[in-house]
Write an enzyme that holds these catalytic residues in place. Sequence first.
Site, PDB file in Angstrom:
ATOM      1  N   ASN A  58      -3.044  -4.231  -2.420  1.00 39.12           N
ATOM      2  CA  ASN A  58      -2.937  -5.185  -1.315  1.00 39.12           C
ATOM      3  C   ASN A  58      -1.479  -5.643  -1.208  1.00 39.12           C
ATOM      4  O   ASN A  58      -0.685  -4.971  -0.579  1.00 39.12           O
ATOM      5  CB  ASN A  58      -3.909  -6.352  -1.427  1.00 39.12           C
ATOM      6  N   GLY A  65      -0.841  -3.099   6.018  1.00 38.48           N
ATOM      7  CA  GLY A  65      -1.889  -4.074   6.321  1.00 38.48           C
ATOM      8  C   GLY A  65      -2.536  -3.770   7.664  1.00 38.48           C
ATOM      9  O   GLY A  65      -2.884  -2.618   7.954  1.00 38.48           O
ATOM     10  N   THR A  77       0.858  -1.155   0.000  1.00 39.68           N
ATOM     11  CA  THR A  77       0.000   0.000   0.000  1.00 39.68           C
ATOM     12  C   THR A  77       0.900   1.212   0.000  1.00 39.68           C
ATOM     13  O   THR A  77       2.069   1.103   0.326  1.00 39.68           O
ATOM     14  CB  THR A  77      -0.836  -0.074   1.285  1.00 39.68           C
ATOM     15  N   SER A 109      -7.876  -1.675   6.464  1.00 36.79           N
ATOM     16  CA  SER A 109      -7.291  -1.009   7.636  1.00 36.79           C
ATOM     17  C   SER A 109      -6.716   0.350   7.260  1.00 36.79           C
ATOM     18  O   SER A 109      -6.142   1.029   8.107  1.00 36.79           O
ATOM     19  CB  SER A 109      -6.162  -1.863   8.216  1.00 36.79           C
TER      20      SER A 109
HETATM   21  O1  DON Z   1      -6.814  -2.485   2.802  1.00 29.73           O
HETATM   22  C1  DON Z   1      -6.042  -3.000   3.587  1.00 29.73           C
HETATM   23  O2  DON Z   1      -6.118  -2.877   4.781  1.00 29.73           O
HETATM   24  C2  DON Z   1      -4.882  -3.822   3.032  1.00 29.73           C
HETATM   25  N1  DON Z   1      -5.237  -4.359   1.756  1.00 29.73           N
HETATM   26  C3  DON Z   1      -3.666  -2.971   2.966  1.00 29.73           C
HETATM   27  C4  DON Z   1      -2.451  -3.733   2.526  1.00 29.73           C
HETATM   28  C5  DON Z   1      -1.177  -3.112   2.907  1.00 29.73           C
HETATM   29  O3  DON Z   1      -1.126  -2.108   3.550  1.00 29.73           O
HETATM   30  C6  DON Z   1       0.055  -3.824   2.504  1.00 29.73           C
HETATM   31  N2  DON Z   1       1.184  -2.938   2.581  1.00 29.73           N
HETATM   32  N3  DON Z   1       2.132  -2.855   3.201  1.00 29.73           N
END
Ligand code: DON
Length: 589
Positions: free
Chosen positions: A418, A492, A398, A470
């Site tokens: 993701n 995440g 992200t 998140s």
């Molecule tokens: O929307 C979410 O919470 C996750 N898909 C975010 C993924 C994420 O932050 C991965 N990165 N480091």
Amino acid sequence: MKISFLSLFVLLLKSNGSLATDEAIISIFDSSSYFYPEHSKSGMVVSQEIIASRVGSKILNDGGNAIDAAVATGFALAVTLPRAGNIGGGGFMMIHLVDQDKTISIDYREMAPAAANTAMFLDSLGEVDTGMSRFGAKSSGIPGSVAGLIHAQENYGKLKLSEVIAPAIELANGGFLISPELEYSLNARSGRLKRNPSSRKYFFKEDGSKYSAGEFFFQPDLGATLERISKDGHKGFYGGKTASLIAEDMIQTGGLITLEDLQNYRVIEREPVCGSYRLSKICAMPPPSSGGVHLIQMLNMLEKWDLKALGHNSAGYIHRLAEVMRYAYADRSKYLGDPDFFPVPTDQIIDKNYAERLRSKINLVRAAISNDIEPGLSLNLEDLIRFREKQIDETSETTHFSTWDRWGNVVSNTTTLNFSYGNGRSVAGAGFLMNNEMDDFSAKEGASNAYGLIGGTANAIEPGKRPLSSMTPTIVFDSSGNPTLATGSPGGGTIITVVLQIILNVLDFEMNIAEASSVARIHHQWQPDKLFYESGVSIDTLNLLKTMGHKIDKKTRRLGAVQSIQRSHTGGVFGASDPRRAGSGAIAQ
Ligand code: DON
């Protein structure tokens, strides 16, 4: 003398909002910190990739506002940061419009395709097939990024869409120099990318060898897709050639997204979730992100303690953080999901009395055992769903970026595929990677996603539904309602606790934004019952936490990567990129 933000704030209030001296700027640059932010007298753009930050900053110089700069940065990141910047994913944008004194949140999260269903990731034994939910063609939700960026630009920007996309087109067609960080990350994910013939073609040389730092990287198919978006706007992605290429790719690879799904994608403007913390107001992303709700819930629980007196990252401080995180994530597992499909009890979770009830359960010298803790509201899911039905009769990578313009408009935006490079699958002929956001749904009652986050009915897969996130783009305001901080992070399930600690570092520990972004962080998410920590938390502190009953994870983690802007009380802004990600940058206008 060091002047704290709080004392400055009080001074500001006493002086009817005007601060005559440069004391604030002096307090940031005094010799008590190891870390210093960028300063600008006008605007600022901060993102995880410095070329994209420069694009945003140039748009500010060309007369664009913070929204134009954000959209330009977003499209540029889709070219220069392919692991996370994207047009094949989704995200959330928080905007503060200074003239209207209005804060907006834009939900451009991916939606589940019409053919999605609760059993789609279960194998013949009824177990979750994570290979399918994370790397299969069905792991992609309908992308929302293009719709979200266009919605923001057309409704709140000043320039033409074609003007803010132009730099991204130039970077895709004209190429840019591969950075050491891009070389490293392409190489680190080469297995995933090379399994897909289109990704192999787009991200490696013809003979399959890797690109090296200092070489030029061209993306003509992506450039052509961006040109269609520039010319035809929303229809340039959700209709015409781009949509056909996506739908065709899905047919060829066994994915679910159809032309009709793409036509049906909708951006939703939602009421931000806001709360107060000491003298400040905090506004963040509401469901389908869990970020804002739990950020405010945790701040509510922490507010009654004098955190500063405990000392930053002392055992007493970390213990309190871990305990409030434990309670918040327990609630997340049961009550959070897409509010258009599940009646999320947001008001109850962010209620200060509820926070007090949870806080009173916290033992100040002993860690709780997560298995003994259940989601805290005495709400029955069936009752919630029945209530909702009555209401309906009436209606692993992200990236975050923040922008601020000279007029005081602010954008805080988090976007994602993701995983790093999403599911590794590029759309043939269209030049971009698809997300694997479907893994953020709960594929089965009680099952966890890739981040170990547990979910159930509230976050079950349904056609048209948005998976629980998140991501926590956040804007903080002072007690006069002026924005003082824009922040957010990838990571995440750790995103919410990372943003929480940035806010505490600034508001309680009076750190400048560079210091606040740099110091070590911790994370707890109820299940697994483990305290995660970064290097920089001392072994003595960890030993004290162990004696209090905390189960400390064996290895250090790297938690999040914030990209933030903080208002200076002398009129300008401070920007800071998290040192945890190479190649990021805060670029002053
Ligand atoms: O929307 C979410 O919470 C996750 N898909 C975010 C993924 C994420 O932050 C991965 N990165 N480091």
